[in-house]
Design a protein around this motif. Structure first.
Motif, PDB file in Angstrom:
ATOM      1  N   PRO A  36      52.553 -24.742  -6.813  1.00 42.67           N
ATOM      2  CA  PRO A  36      52.325 -25.496  -8.153  1.00 42.67           C
ATOM      3  C   PRO A  36      53.424 -25.569  -9.410  1.00 42.67           C
ATOM      4  O   PRO A  36      53.300 -24.588  -9.839  1.00 42.67           O
ATOM      5  CB  PRO A  36      51.096 -25.968  -7.942  1.00 42.67           C
ATOM      6  N   VAL A  37      54.037 -26.912  -9.697  1.00 36.51           N
ATOM      7  CA  VAL A  37      54.185 -26.412 -11.055  1.00 36.51           C
ATOM      8  C   VAL A  37      53.964 -27.289 -11.644  1.00 36.51           C
ATOM      9  O   VAL A  37      54.700 -27.344 -13.133  1.00 36.51           O
ATOM     10  CB  VAL A  37      56.553 -25.902 -11.218  1.00 36.51           C
ATOM     11  N   ARG A  51      59.280 -35.403 -15.677  1.00 35.51           N
ATOM     12  CA  ARG A  51      60.875 -34.658 -15.809  1.00 35.51           C
ATOM     13  C   ARG A  51      61.603 -33.390 -15.721  1.00 35.51           C
ATOM     14  O   ARG A  51      62.485 -33.441 -16.946  1.00 35.51           O
ATOM     15  CB  ARG A  51      60.278 -35.048 -17.205  1.00 35.51           C
ATOM     16  N   GLY A  52      60.889 -33.184 -14.904  1.00 34.29           N
ATOM     17  CA  GLY A  52      61.760 -31.999 -14.199  1.00 34.29           C
ATOM     18  C   GLY A  52      60.985 -30.595 -15.003  1.00 34.29           C
ATOM     19  O   GLY A  52      61.811 -29.981 -15.469  1.00 34.29           O
ATOM     20  N   VAL A  53      59.681 -31.126 -15.967  1.00 30.18           N
ATOM     21  CA  VAL A  53      59.458 -30.263 -16.556  1.00 30.18           C
ATOM     22  C   VAL A  53      58.061 -29.052 -16.058  1.00 30.18           C
ATOM     23  O   VAL A  53      57.612 -30.110 -14.645  1.00 30.18           O
ATOM     24  CB  VAL A  53      58.960 -30.498 -17.732  1.00 30.18           C
ATOM     25  N   PRO A  78      61.893 -26.750 -19.398  1.00 34.32           N
ATOM     26  CA  PRO A  78      62.623 -26.883 -18.139  1.00 34.32           C
ATOM     27  C   PRO A  78      62.425 -27.137 -17.309  1.00 34.32           C
ATOM     28  O   PRO A  78      62.573 -25.211 -17.243  1.00 34.32           O
ATOM     29  CB  PRO A  78      63.854 -27.624 -19.195  1.00 34.32           C
ATOM     30  N   LEU A  79      62.289 -26.932 -15.598  1.00 29.02           N
ATOM     31  CA  LEU A  79      62.857 -26.406 -14.516  1.00 29.02           C
ATOM     32  C   LEU A  79      64.035 -25.988 -14.395  1.00 29.02           C
ATOM     33  O   LEU A  79      65.099 -27.805 -14.861  1.00 29.02           O
ATOM     34  CB  LEU A  79      62.233 -26.867 -13.311  1.00 29.02           C
ATOM     35  N   PRO A  80      64.577 -25.224 -13.399  1.00 28.95           N
ATOM     36  CA  PRO A  80      65.942 -25.381 -12.855  1.00 28.95           C
ATOM     37  C   PRO A  80      66.415 -25.907 -12.326  1.00 28.95           C
ATOM     38  O   PRO A  80      65.247 -27.001 -11.448  1.00 28.95           O
ATOM     39  CB  PRO A  80      66.132 -23.686 -12.683  1.00 28.95           C
ATOM     40  N   SER A  81      67.826 -26.259 -11.603  1.00 26.87           N
ATOM     41  CA  SER A  81      67.855 -26.980 -10.353  1.00 26.87           C
ATOM     42  C   SER A  81      67.436 -26.683  -9.449  1.00 26.87           C
ATOM     43  O   SER A  81      67.147 -25.310  -9.544  1.00 26.87           O
ATOM     44  CB  SER A  81      69.681 -27.546 -10.583  1.00 26.87           C
ATOM     45  N   GLY A  82      67.161 -27.348  -8.710  1.00 26.98           N
ATOM     46  CA  GLY A  82      66.932 -27.030  -7.179  1.00 26.98           C
ATOM     47  C   GLY A  82      65.579 -28.010  -6.442  1.00 26.98           C
ATOM     48  O   GLY A  82      66.089 -29.094  -6.747  1.00 26.98           O
ATOM     49  N   VAL A  83      65.136 -27.870  -5.634  1.00 24.63           N
ATOM     50  CA  VAL A  83      64.973 -28.596  -4.318  1.00 24.63           C
ATOM     51  C   VAL A  83      62.841 -28.573  -4.899  1.00 24.63           C
ATOM     52  O   VAL A  83      62.730 -27.020  -5.437  1.00 24.63           O
ATOM     53  CB  VAL A  83      64.531 -27.860  -3.182  1.00 24.63           C
ATOM     54  N   TYR A  84      62.205 -29.296  -4.818  1.00 23.10           N
ATOM     55  CA  TYR A  84      60.158 -29.048  -5.178  1.00 23.10           C
ATOM     56  C   TYR A  84      59.894 -30.789  -4.592  1.00 23.10           C
ATOM     57  O   TYR A  84      60.908 -31.279  -3.739  1.00 23.10           O
ATOM     58  CB  TYR A  84      60.461 -30.070  -6.738  1.00 23.10           C
TER      59      TYR A  84
END
Length: 85
Positions: free
Chosen positions: A33-34, A52-54, A60-66
Motif C-alpha cells: 500500500p502506498v 495525485r501520484g503521491v 511523488p511516486l515514480p512512473s509505473g503501474v499502480y
C-alpha cells in the motif's frame, strides 16, 4: 479512473448501492500500500476521489503501474492505473 494513463492526477469514481464503510487504497505493483484515499463511512450513491501520484507522506511516486483497491462492506474491486511522468 480517468484519465488513465495520467499525469499529474486521476479521478477515481465509484458507486455505492448502500451506505458502507469504504477503504480506497492505492498499491504498487508489488502489492504494497502506498496511499489511502478514502477510509471511512460513506452514504449510498456516487462518489469520487482524486489521486495525485503521491505516497502517504506526500512524496511523488515514480512512473509505473499502480492498483486502486476499493473495499466496501463485503464487496471488493481492483482497477489498474498507469502513472506517466
Amino acid at each position: 479512473n480517468y484519465p488513465n494513463p495520467f499525469n499529474p492526477a486521476t479521478t477515481i469514481a465509484y458507486h455505492l448501492a448502500a451506505d458502507a464503510r469504504v477503504l480506497l487504497r492505492v498499491h504498487d505493483v508489488r502489492g504494497r500500500p502506498v496511499a489511502d484515499l478514502v477510509d471511512g463511512f460513506r452514504t449510498a450513491g456516487d462518489h469520487e476521489a482524486v489521486w495525485r501520484g503521491v505516497d502517504r507522506s506526500g512524496q511523488p511516486l515514480p512512473s509505473g503501474v499502480y492498483y486502486c483497491v476499493l473495499t466496501a462492506s463485503d464487496v471488493m474491486g481492483i482497477r489498474k492505473m498507469t502513472l506517466l511522468k
